[in-house]
Design a protein around this motif. Sequence first.
Motif, PDB file in Angstrom:
ATOM      1  N   ILE A   1       5.695  13.844  -1.241  1.00 24.84           N
ATOM      2  CA  ILE A   1       6.058  12.688  -0.417  1.00 24.84           C
ATOM      3  C   ILE A   1       4.805  11.914   0.000  1.00 24.84           C
ATOM      4  CG2 ILE A   1       7.006  11.989   1.827  1.00 24.84           C
ATOM      5  CD1 ILE A   1       9.126  12.661  -0.291  1.00 24.84           C
ATOM      6  N   HIS A   2       3.761  12.629   0.358  1.00 24.62           N
ATOM      7  CA  HIS A   2       2.510  11.988   0.778  1.00 24.62           C
ATOM      8  C   HIS A   2       1.958  11.078  -0.315  1.00 24.62           C
ATOM      9  CE1 HIS A   2      -1.526  11.533   2.431  1.00 24.62           C
ATOM     10  NE2 HIS A   2      -2.007  11.974   1.280  1.00 24.62           N
ATOM     11  N   ARG A   3       2.043  11.508  -1.565  1.00 25.22           N
ATOM     12  CA  ARG A   3       1.451  10.733  -2.648  1.00 25.22           C
ATOM     13  C   ARG A   3       2.096   9.366  -2.823  1.00 25.22           C
ATOM     14  NH1 ARG A   3       1.065  13.750  -8.198  1.00 25.22           N
ATOM     15  NH2 ARG A   3       0.711  11.565  -8.750  1.00 25.22           N
ATOM     16  N   HIS A   4       3.353   9.209  -2.451  1.00 22.37           N
ATOM     17  CA  HIS A   4       4.014   7.914  -2.614  1.00 22.37           C
ATOM     18  C   HIS A   4       4.138   7.163  -1.290  1.00 22.37           C
ATOM     19  CE1 HIS A   4       6.551   5.025  -4.808  1.00 22.37           C
ATOM     20  NE2 HIS A   4       7.224   4.924  -3.673  1.00 22.37           N
ATOM     21  N   TYR A   5       4.737   7.796  -0.307  1.00 21.72           N
ATOM     22  CA  TYR A   5       5.110   7.068   0.911  1.00 21.72           C
ATOM     23  C   TYR A   5       3.956   6.872   1.884  1.00 21.72           C
ATOM     24  CZ  TYR A   5       9.817   7.585  -0.824  1.00 21.72           C
ATOM     25  OH  TYR A   5      10.933   7.509  -1.614  1.00 21.72           O
ATOM     26  N   ASP A   6       2.875   7.638   1.719  1.00 23.31           N
ATOM     27  CA  ASP A   6       1.731   7.457   2.598  1.00 23.31           C
ATOM     28  C   ASP A   6       0.633   6.620   1.959  1.00 23.31           C
ATOM     29  OD1 ASP A   6       2.901   8.885   4.639  1.00 23.31           O
ATOM     30  OD2 ASP A   6       1.938  10.787   4.137  1.00 23.31           O
ATOM     31  N   LEU A   7       0.957   5.870   0.926  1.00 25.48           N
ATOM     32  CA  LEU A   7      -0.040   5.004   0.295  1.00 25.48           C
ATOM     33  C   LEU A   7      -0.606   4.011   1.300  1.00 25.48           C
ATOM     34  CD1 LEU A   7       1.701   4.222  -3.116  1.00 25.48           C
ATOM     35  CD2 LEU A   7      -0.530   5.327  -2.843  1.00 25.48           C
TER      36      LEU A   7
ATOM     37  N   PHE B   1       3.568  -1.574   1.480  1.00 23.66           N
ATOM     38  CA  PHE B   1       5.018  -1.730   1.407  1.00 23.66           C
ATOM     39  C   PHE B   1       5.472  -3.000   2.131  1.00 23.66           C
ATOM     40  CE2 PHE B   1       4.570   2.804   0.486  1.00 23.66           C
ATOM     41  CZ  PHE B   1       5.421   2.948  -0.599  1.00 23.66           C
ATOM     42  N   ALA B   2       4.798  -3.348   3.218  1.00 26.23           N
ATOM     43  CA  ALA B   2       5.177  -4.547   3.962  1.00 26.23           C
ATOM     44  C   ALA B   2       4.965  -5.817   3.153  1.00 26.23           C
ATOM     45  CB  ALA B   2       4.382  -4.621   5.262  1.00 26.23           C
ATOM     46  N   LEU B   3       4.091  -5.771   2.146  1.00 26.12           N
ATOM     47  CA  LEU B   3       3.842  -6.956   1.334  1.00 26.12           C
ATOM     48  C   LEU B   3       5.033  -7.339   0.466  1.00 26.12           C
ATOM     49  CD1 LEU B   3       0.139  -6.541   0.157  1.00 26.12           C
ATOM     50  CD2 LEU B   3       1.045  -8.216   1.784  1.00 26.12           C
ATOM     51  N   PHE B   4       5.854  -6.347   0.053  1.00 25.93           N
ATOM     52  CA  PHE B   4       6.948  -6.699  -0.860  1.00 25.93           C
ATOM     53  C   PHE B   4       8.332  -6.341  -0.340  1.00 25.93           C
ATOM     54  CE2 PHE B   4       5.930  -2.376  -2.206  1.00 25.93           C
ATOM     55  CZ  PHE B   4       7.160  -1.818  -2.508  1.00 25.93           C
TER      56      PHE B   4
ATOM     57  N   GLY C   1      -4.629  -6.405  -3.740  1.00 27.97           N
ATOM     58  CA  GLY C   1      -6.025  -6.126  -4.044  1.00 27.97           C
ATOM     59  C   GLY C   1      -6.885  -6.087  -2.798  1.00 27.97           C
ATOM     60  N   VAL C   2      -6.627  -6.972  -1.852  1.00 27.31           N
ATOM     61  CA  VAL C   2      -7.397  -7.000  -0.604  1.00 27.31           C
ATOM     62  C   VAL C   2      -7.237  -5.686   0.156  1.00 27.31           C
ATOM     63  CG1 VAL C   2      -7.558  -8.108   1.668  1.00 27.31           C
ATOM     64  CG2 VAL C   2      -7.374  -9.504  -0.401  1.00 27.31           C
ATOM     65  N   LEU C   3      -6.067  -5.045   0.024  1.00 24.66           N
ATOM     66  CA  LEU C   3      -5.838  -3.757   0.686  1.00 24.66           C
ATOM     67  C   LEU C   3      -6.606  -2.623   0.028  1.00 24.66           C
ATOM     68  CD1 LEU C   3      -1.969  -3.891   1.360  1.00 24.66           C
ATOM     69  CD2 LEU C   3      -3.824  -4.225   3.012  1.00 24.66           C
TER      70      LEU C   3
END
Length: 438
Positions: free
Chosen positions: A158-164, A169-172, A390-392
């Motif tokens: 779960i960490h590998r995907h949802y904690d990116l 996630f807010a961008l899209f 990219g800025v992130l």
Amino acid sequence: MKTSVSDRTEPTAAVPAAAPAPAHPRVDAATWPDVVRGPRGSAARTAVTRRLVQRALAALPLWIALGDAPVTGAEGPLVRVHDPEAFFRRIGTDGLIGFGESYMAGEWEADDLVGALTVLAAHLTSLVPRPLQRLRGAWARRRPSAQRNTLEGARQNIHRHYDLSNDLFALFLDPTMTYSSAVFRKRPAGWSDLAAAQHRKIDRLLDLAGVGDGTRLLEIGTGWGELALRAAARGARVVSVTLSQEQRDLALARIAQAGHADRVSVELCDYRQVSGRYDAVVSVEMIEAVGEDYWPVYFETLARLLLPGGRIALQAITMPHARMLATRTTYTWIHKYIFPGGLIPSAEAIEQHSAAAGLRVRENDGFGGHYAETLRLWRERFTQRSAEVGVLGFDPVFRRMWEFYLAYSEAGFRAGYLDVRQLLLTRAAAPAPDGGPR
């Protein structure tokens, strides 16, 4: 998603022209070792793969441009393979993992990526010759044991995907921060329709579970808190559990801002460790992360936590049962790069495992076309905001990887290879003492 020659920007051209190869994305070898290095496939295996793949592609509604060779095909999206040698070597060695890594490396592209992937998804079972399909176990890679969803393994997966990054996630995602299929009033939909469509989906699930004033609700898989917020607004008392620290932090902030902190608790907790009893349980697109080995435990846990007369509402991505059985041990590109440890169940598997746990599926509603539409909106938004990604700090390979992931998923729903369902589960009726019906 198909396009004909007459739909193209140069309708008078009989054959679309292949564009020059773009500059390959800069690749950090430490971050993307297999994208940089590529597999060490033998020349013979690569040559055989090339013949098999070219023969399969020739039968599909696609234009194909292999390097400097003339474009072949009769209709459909144009797939441009800029480095045929690397493309076929990757596929010959790693199958669909290699296909995805080749895209990440910039070795191929398509003028309509979703359209091309939809064609491939619709013909997936016929792309590999039947004799080779029977030998699947000999050449398909098996999932690594490290991705099993033990208590620690599930947390890492779960960490590998949802904690990116919540900011990613807010961008899209729309302002509801809902990362699952919406339900639209009409399609095609626009970006401005998405938030209301997500609320419509959530409200349908809460209605299915009978959530209202005073309901004791357990949510397995918090997301960023929108379902818990809407349940609390109905007067429910909500316990929500997640394994994502990033999601929990933002969900708690959103719940406090909405004034529902007295009604909603969000726990960093595995579903297997939840205690208590609840009038209703809701879980949205979480079963895909459970893993086949743990489906019995998942449904037994749902049954254990449900009060008599309670209701369980699930939203689940599904695939055809035969395909699930054929691919359930295969290690895929999605497992390697996007969702480690997951497996999409079939509707039949859900019914079988829920029945074994003493639960019965009472309602089962599929709406896969709505997921295709949801993914289209996410993909378009992600692409539009690529520079902000990219800025992130996410590099060009990551951005190509996520563009491929979103397009690949959308294609699965457009082709009917995947579906999404809302299901109502209740306790199965116990037999009467005399063995007769109750």
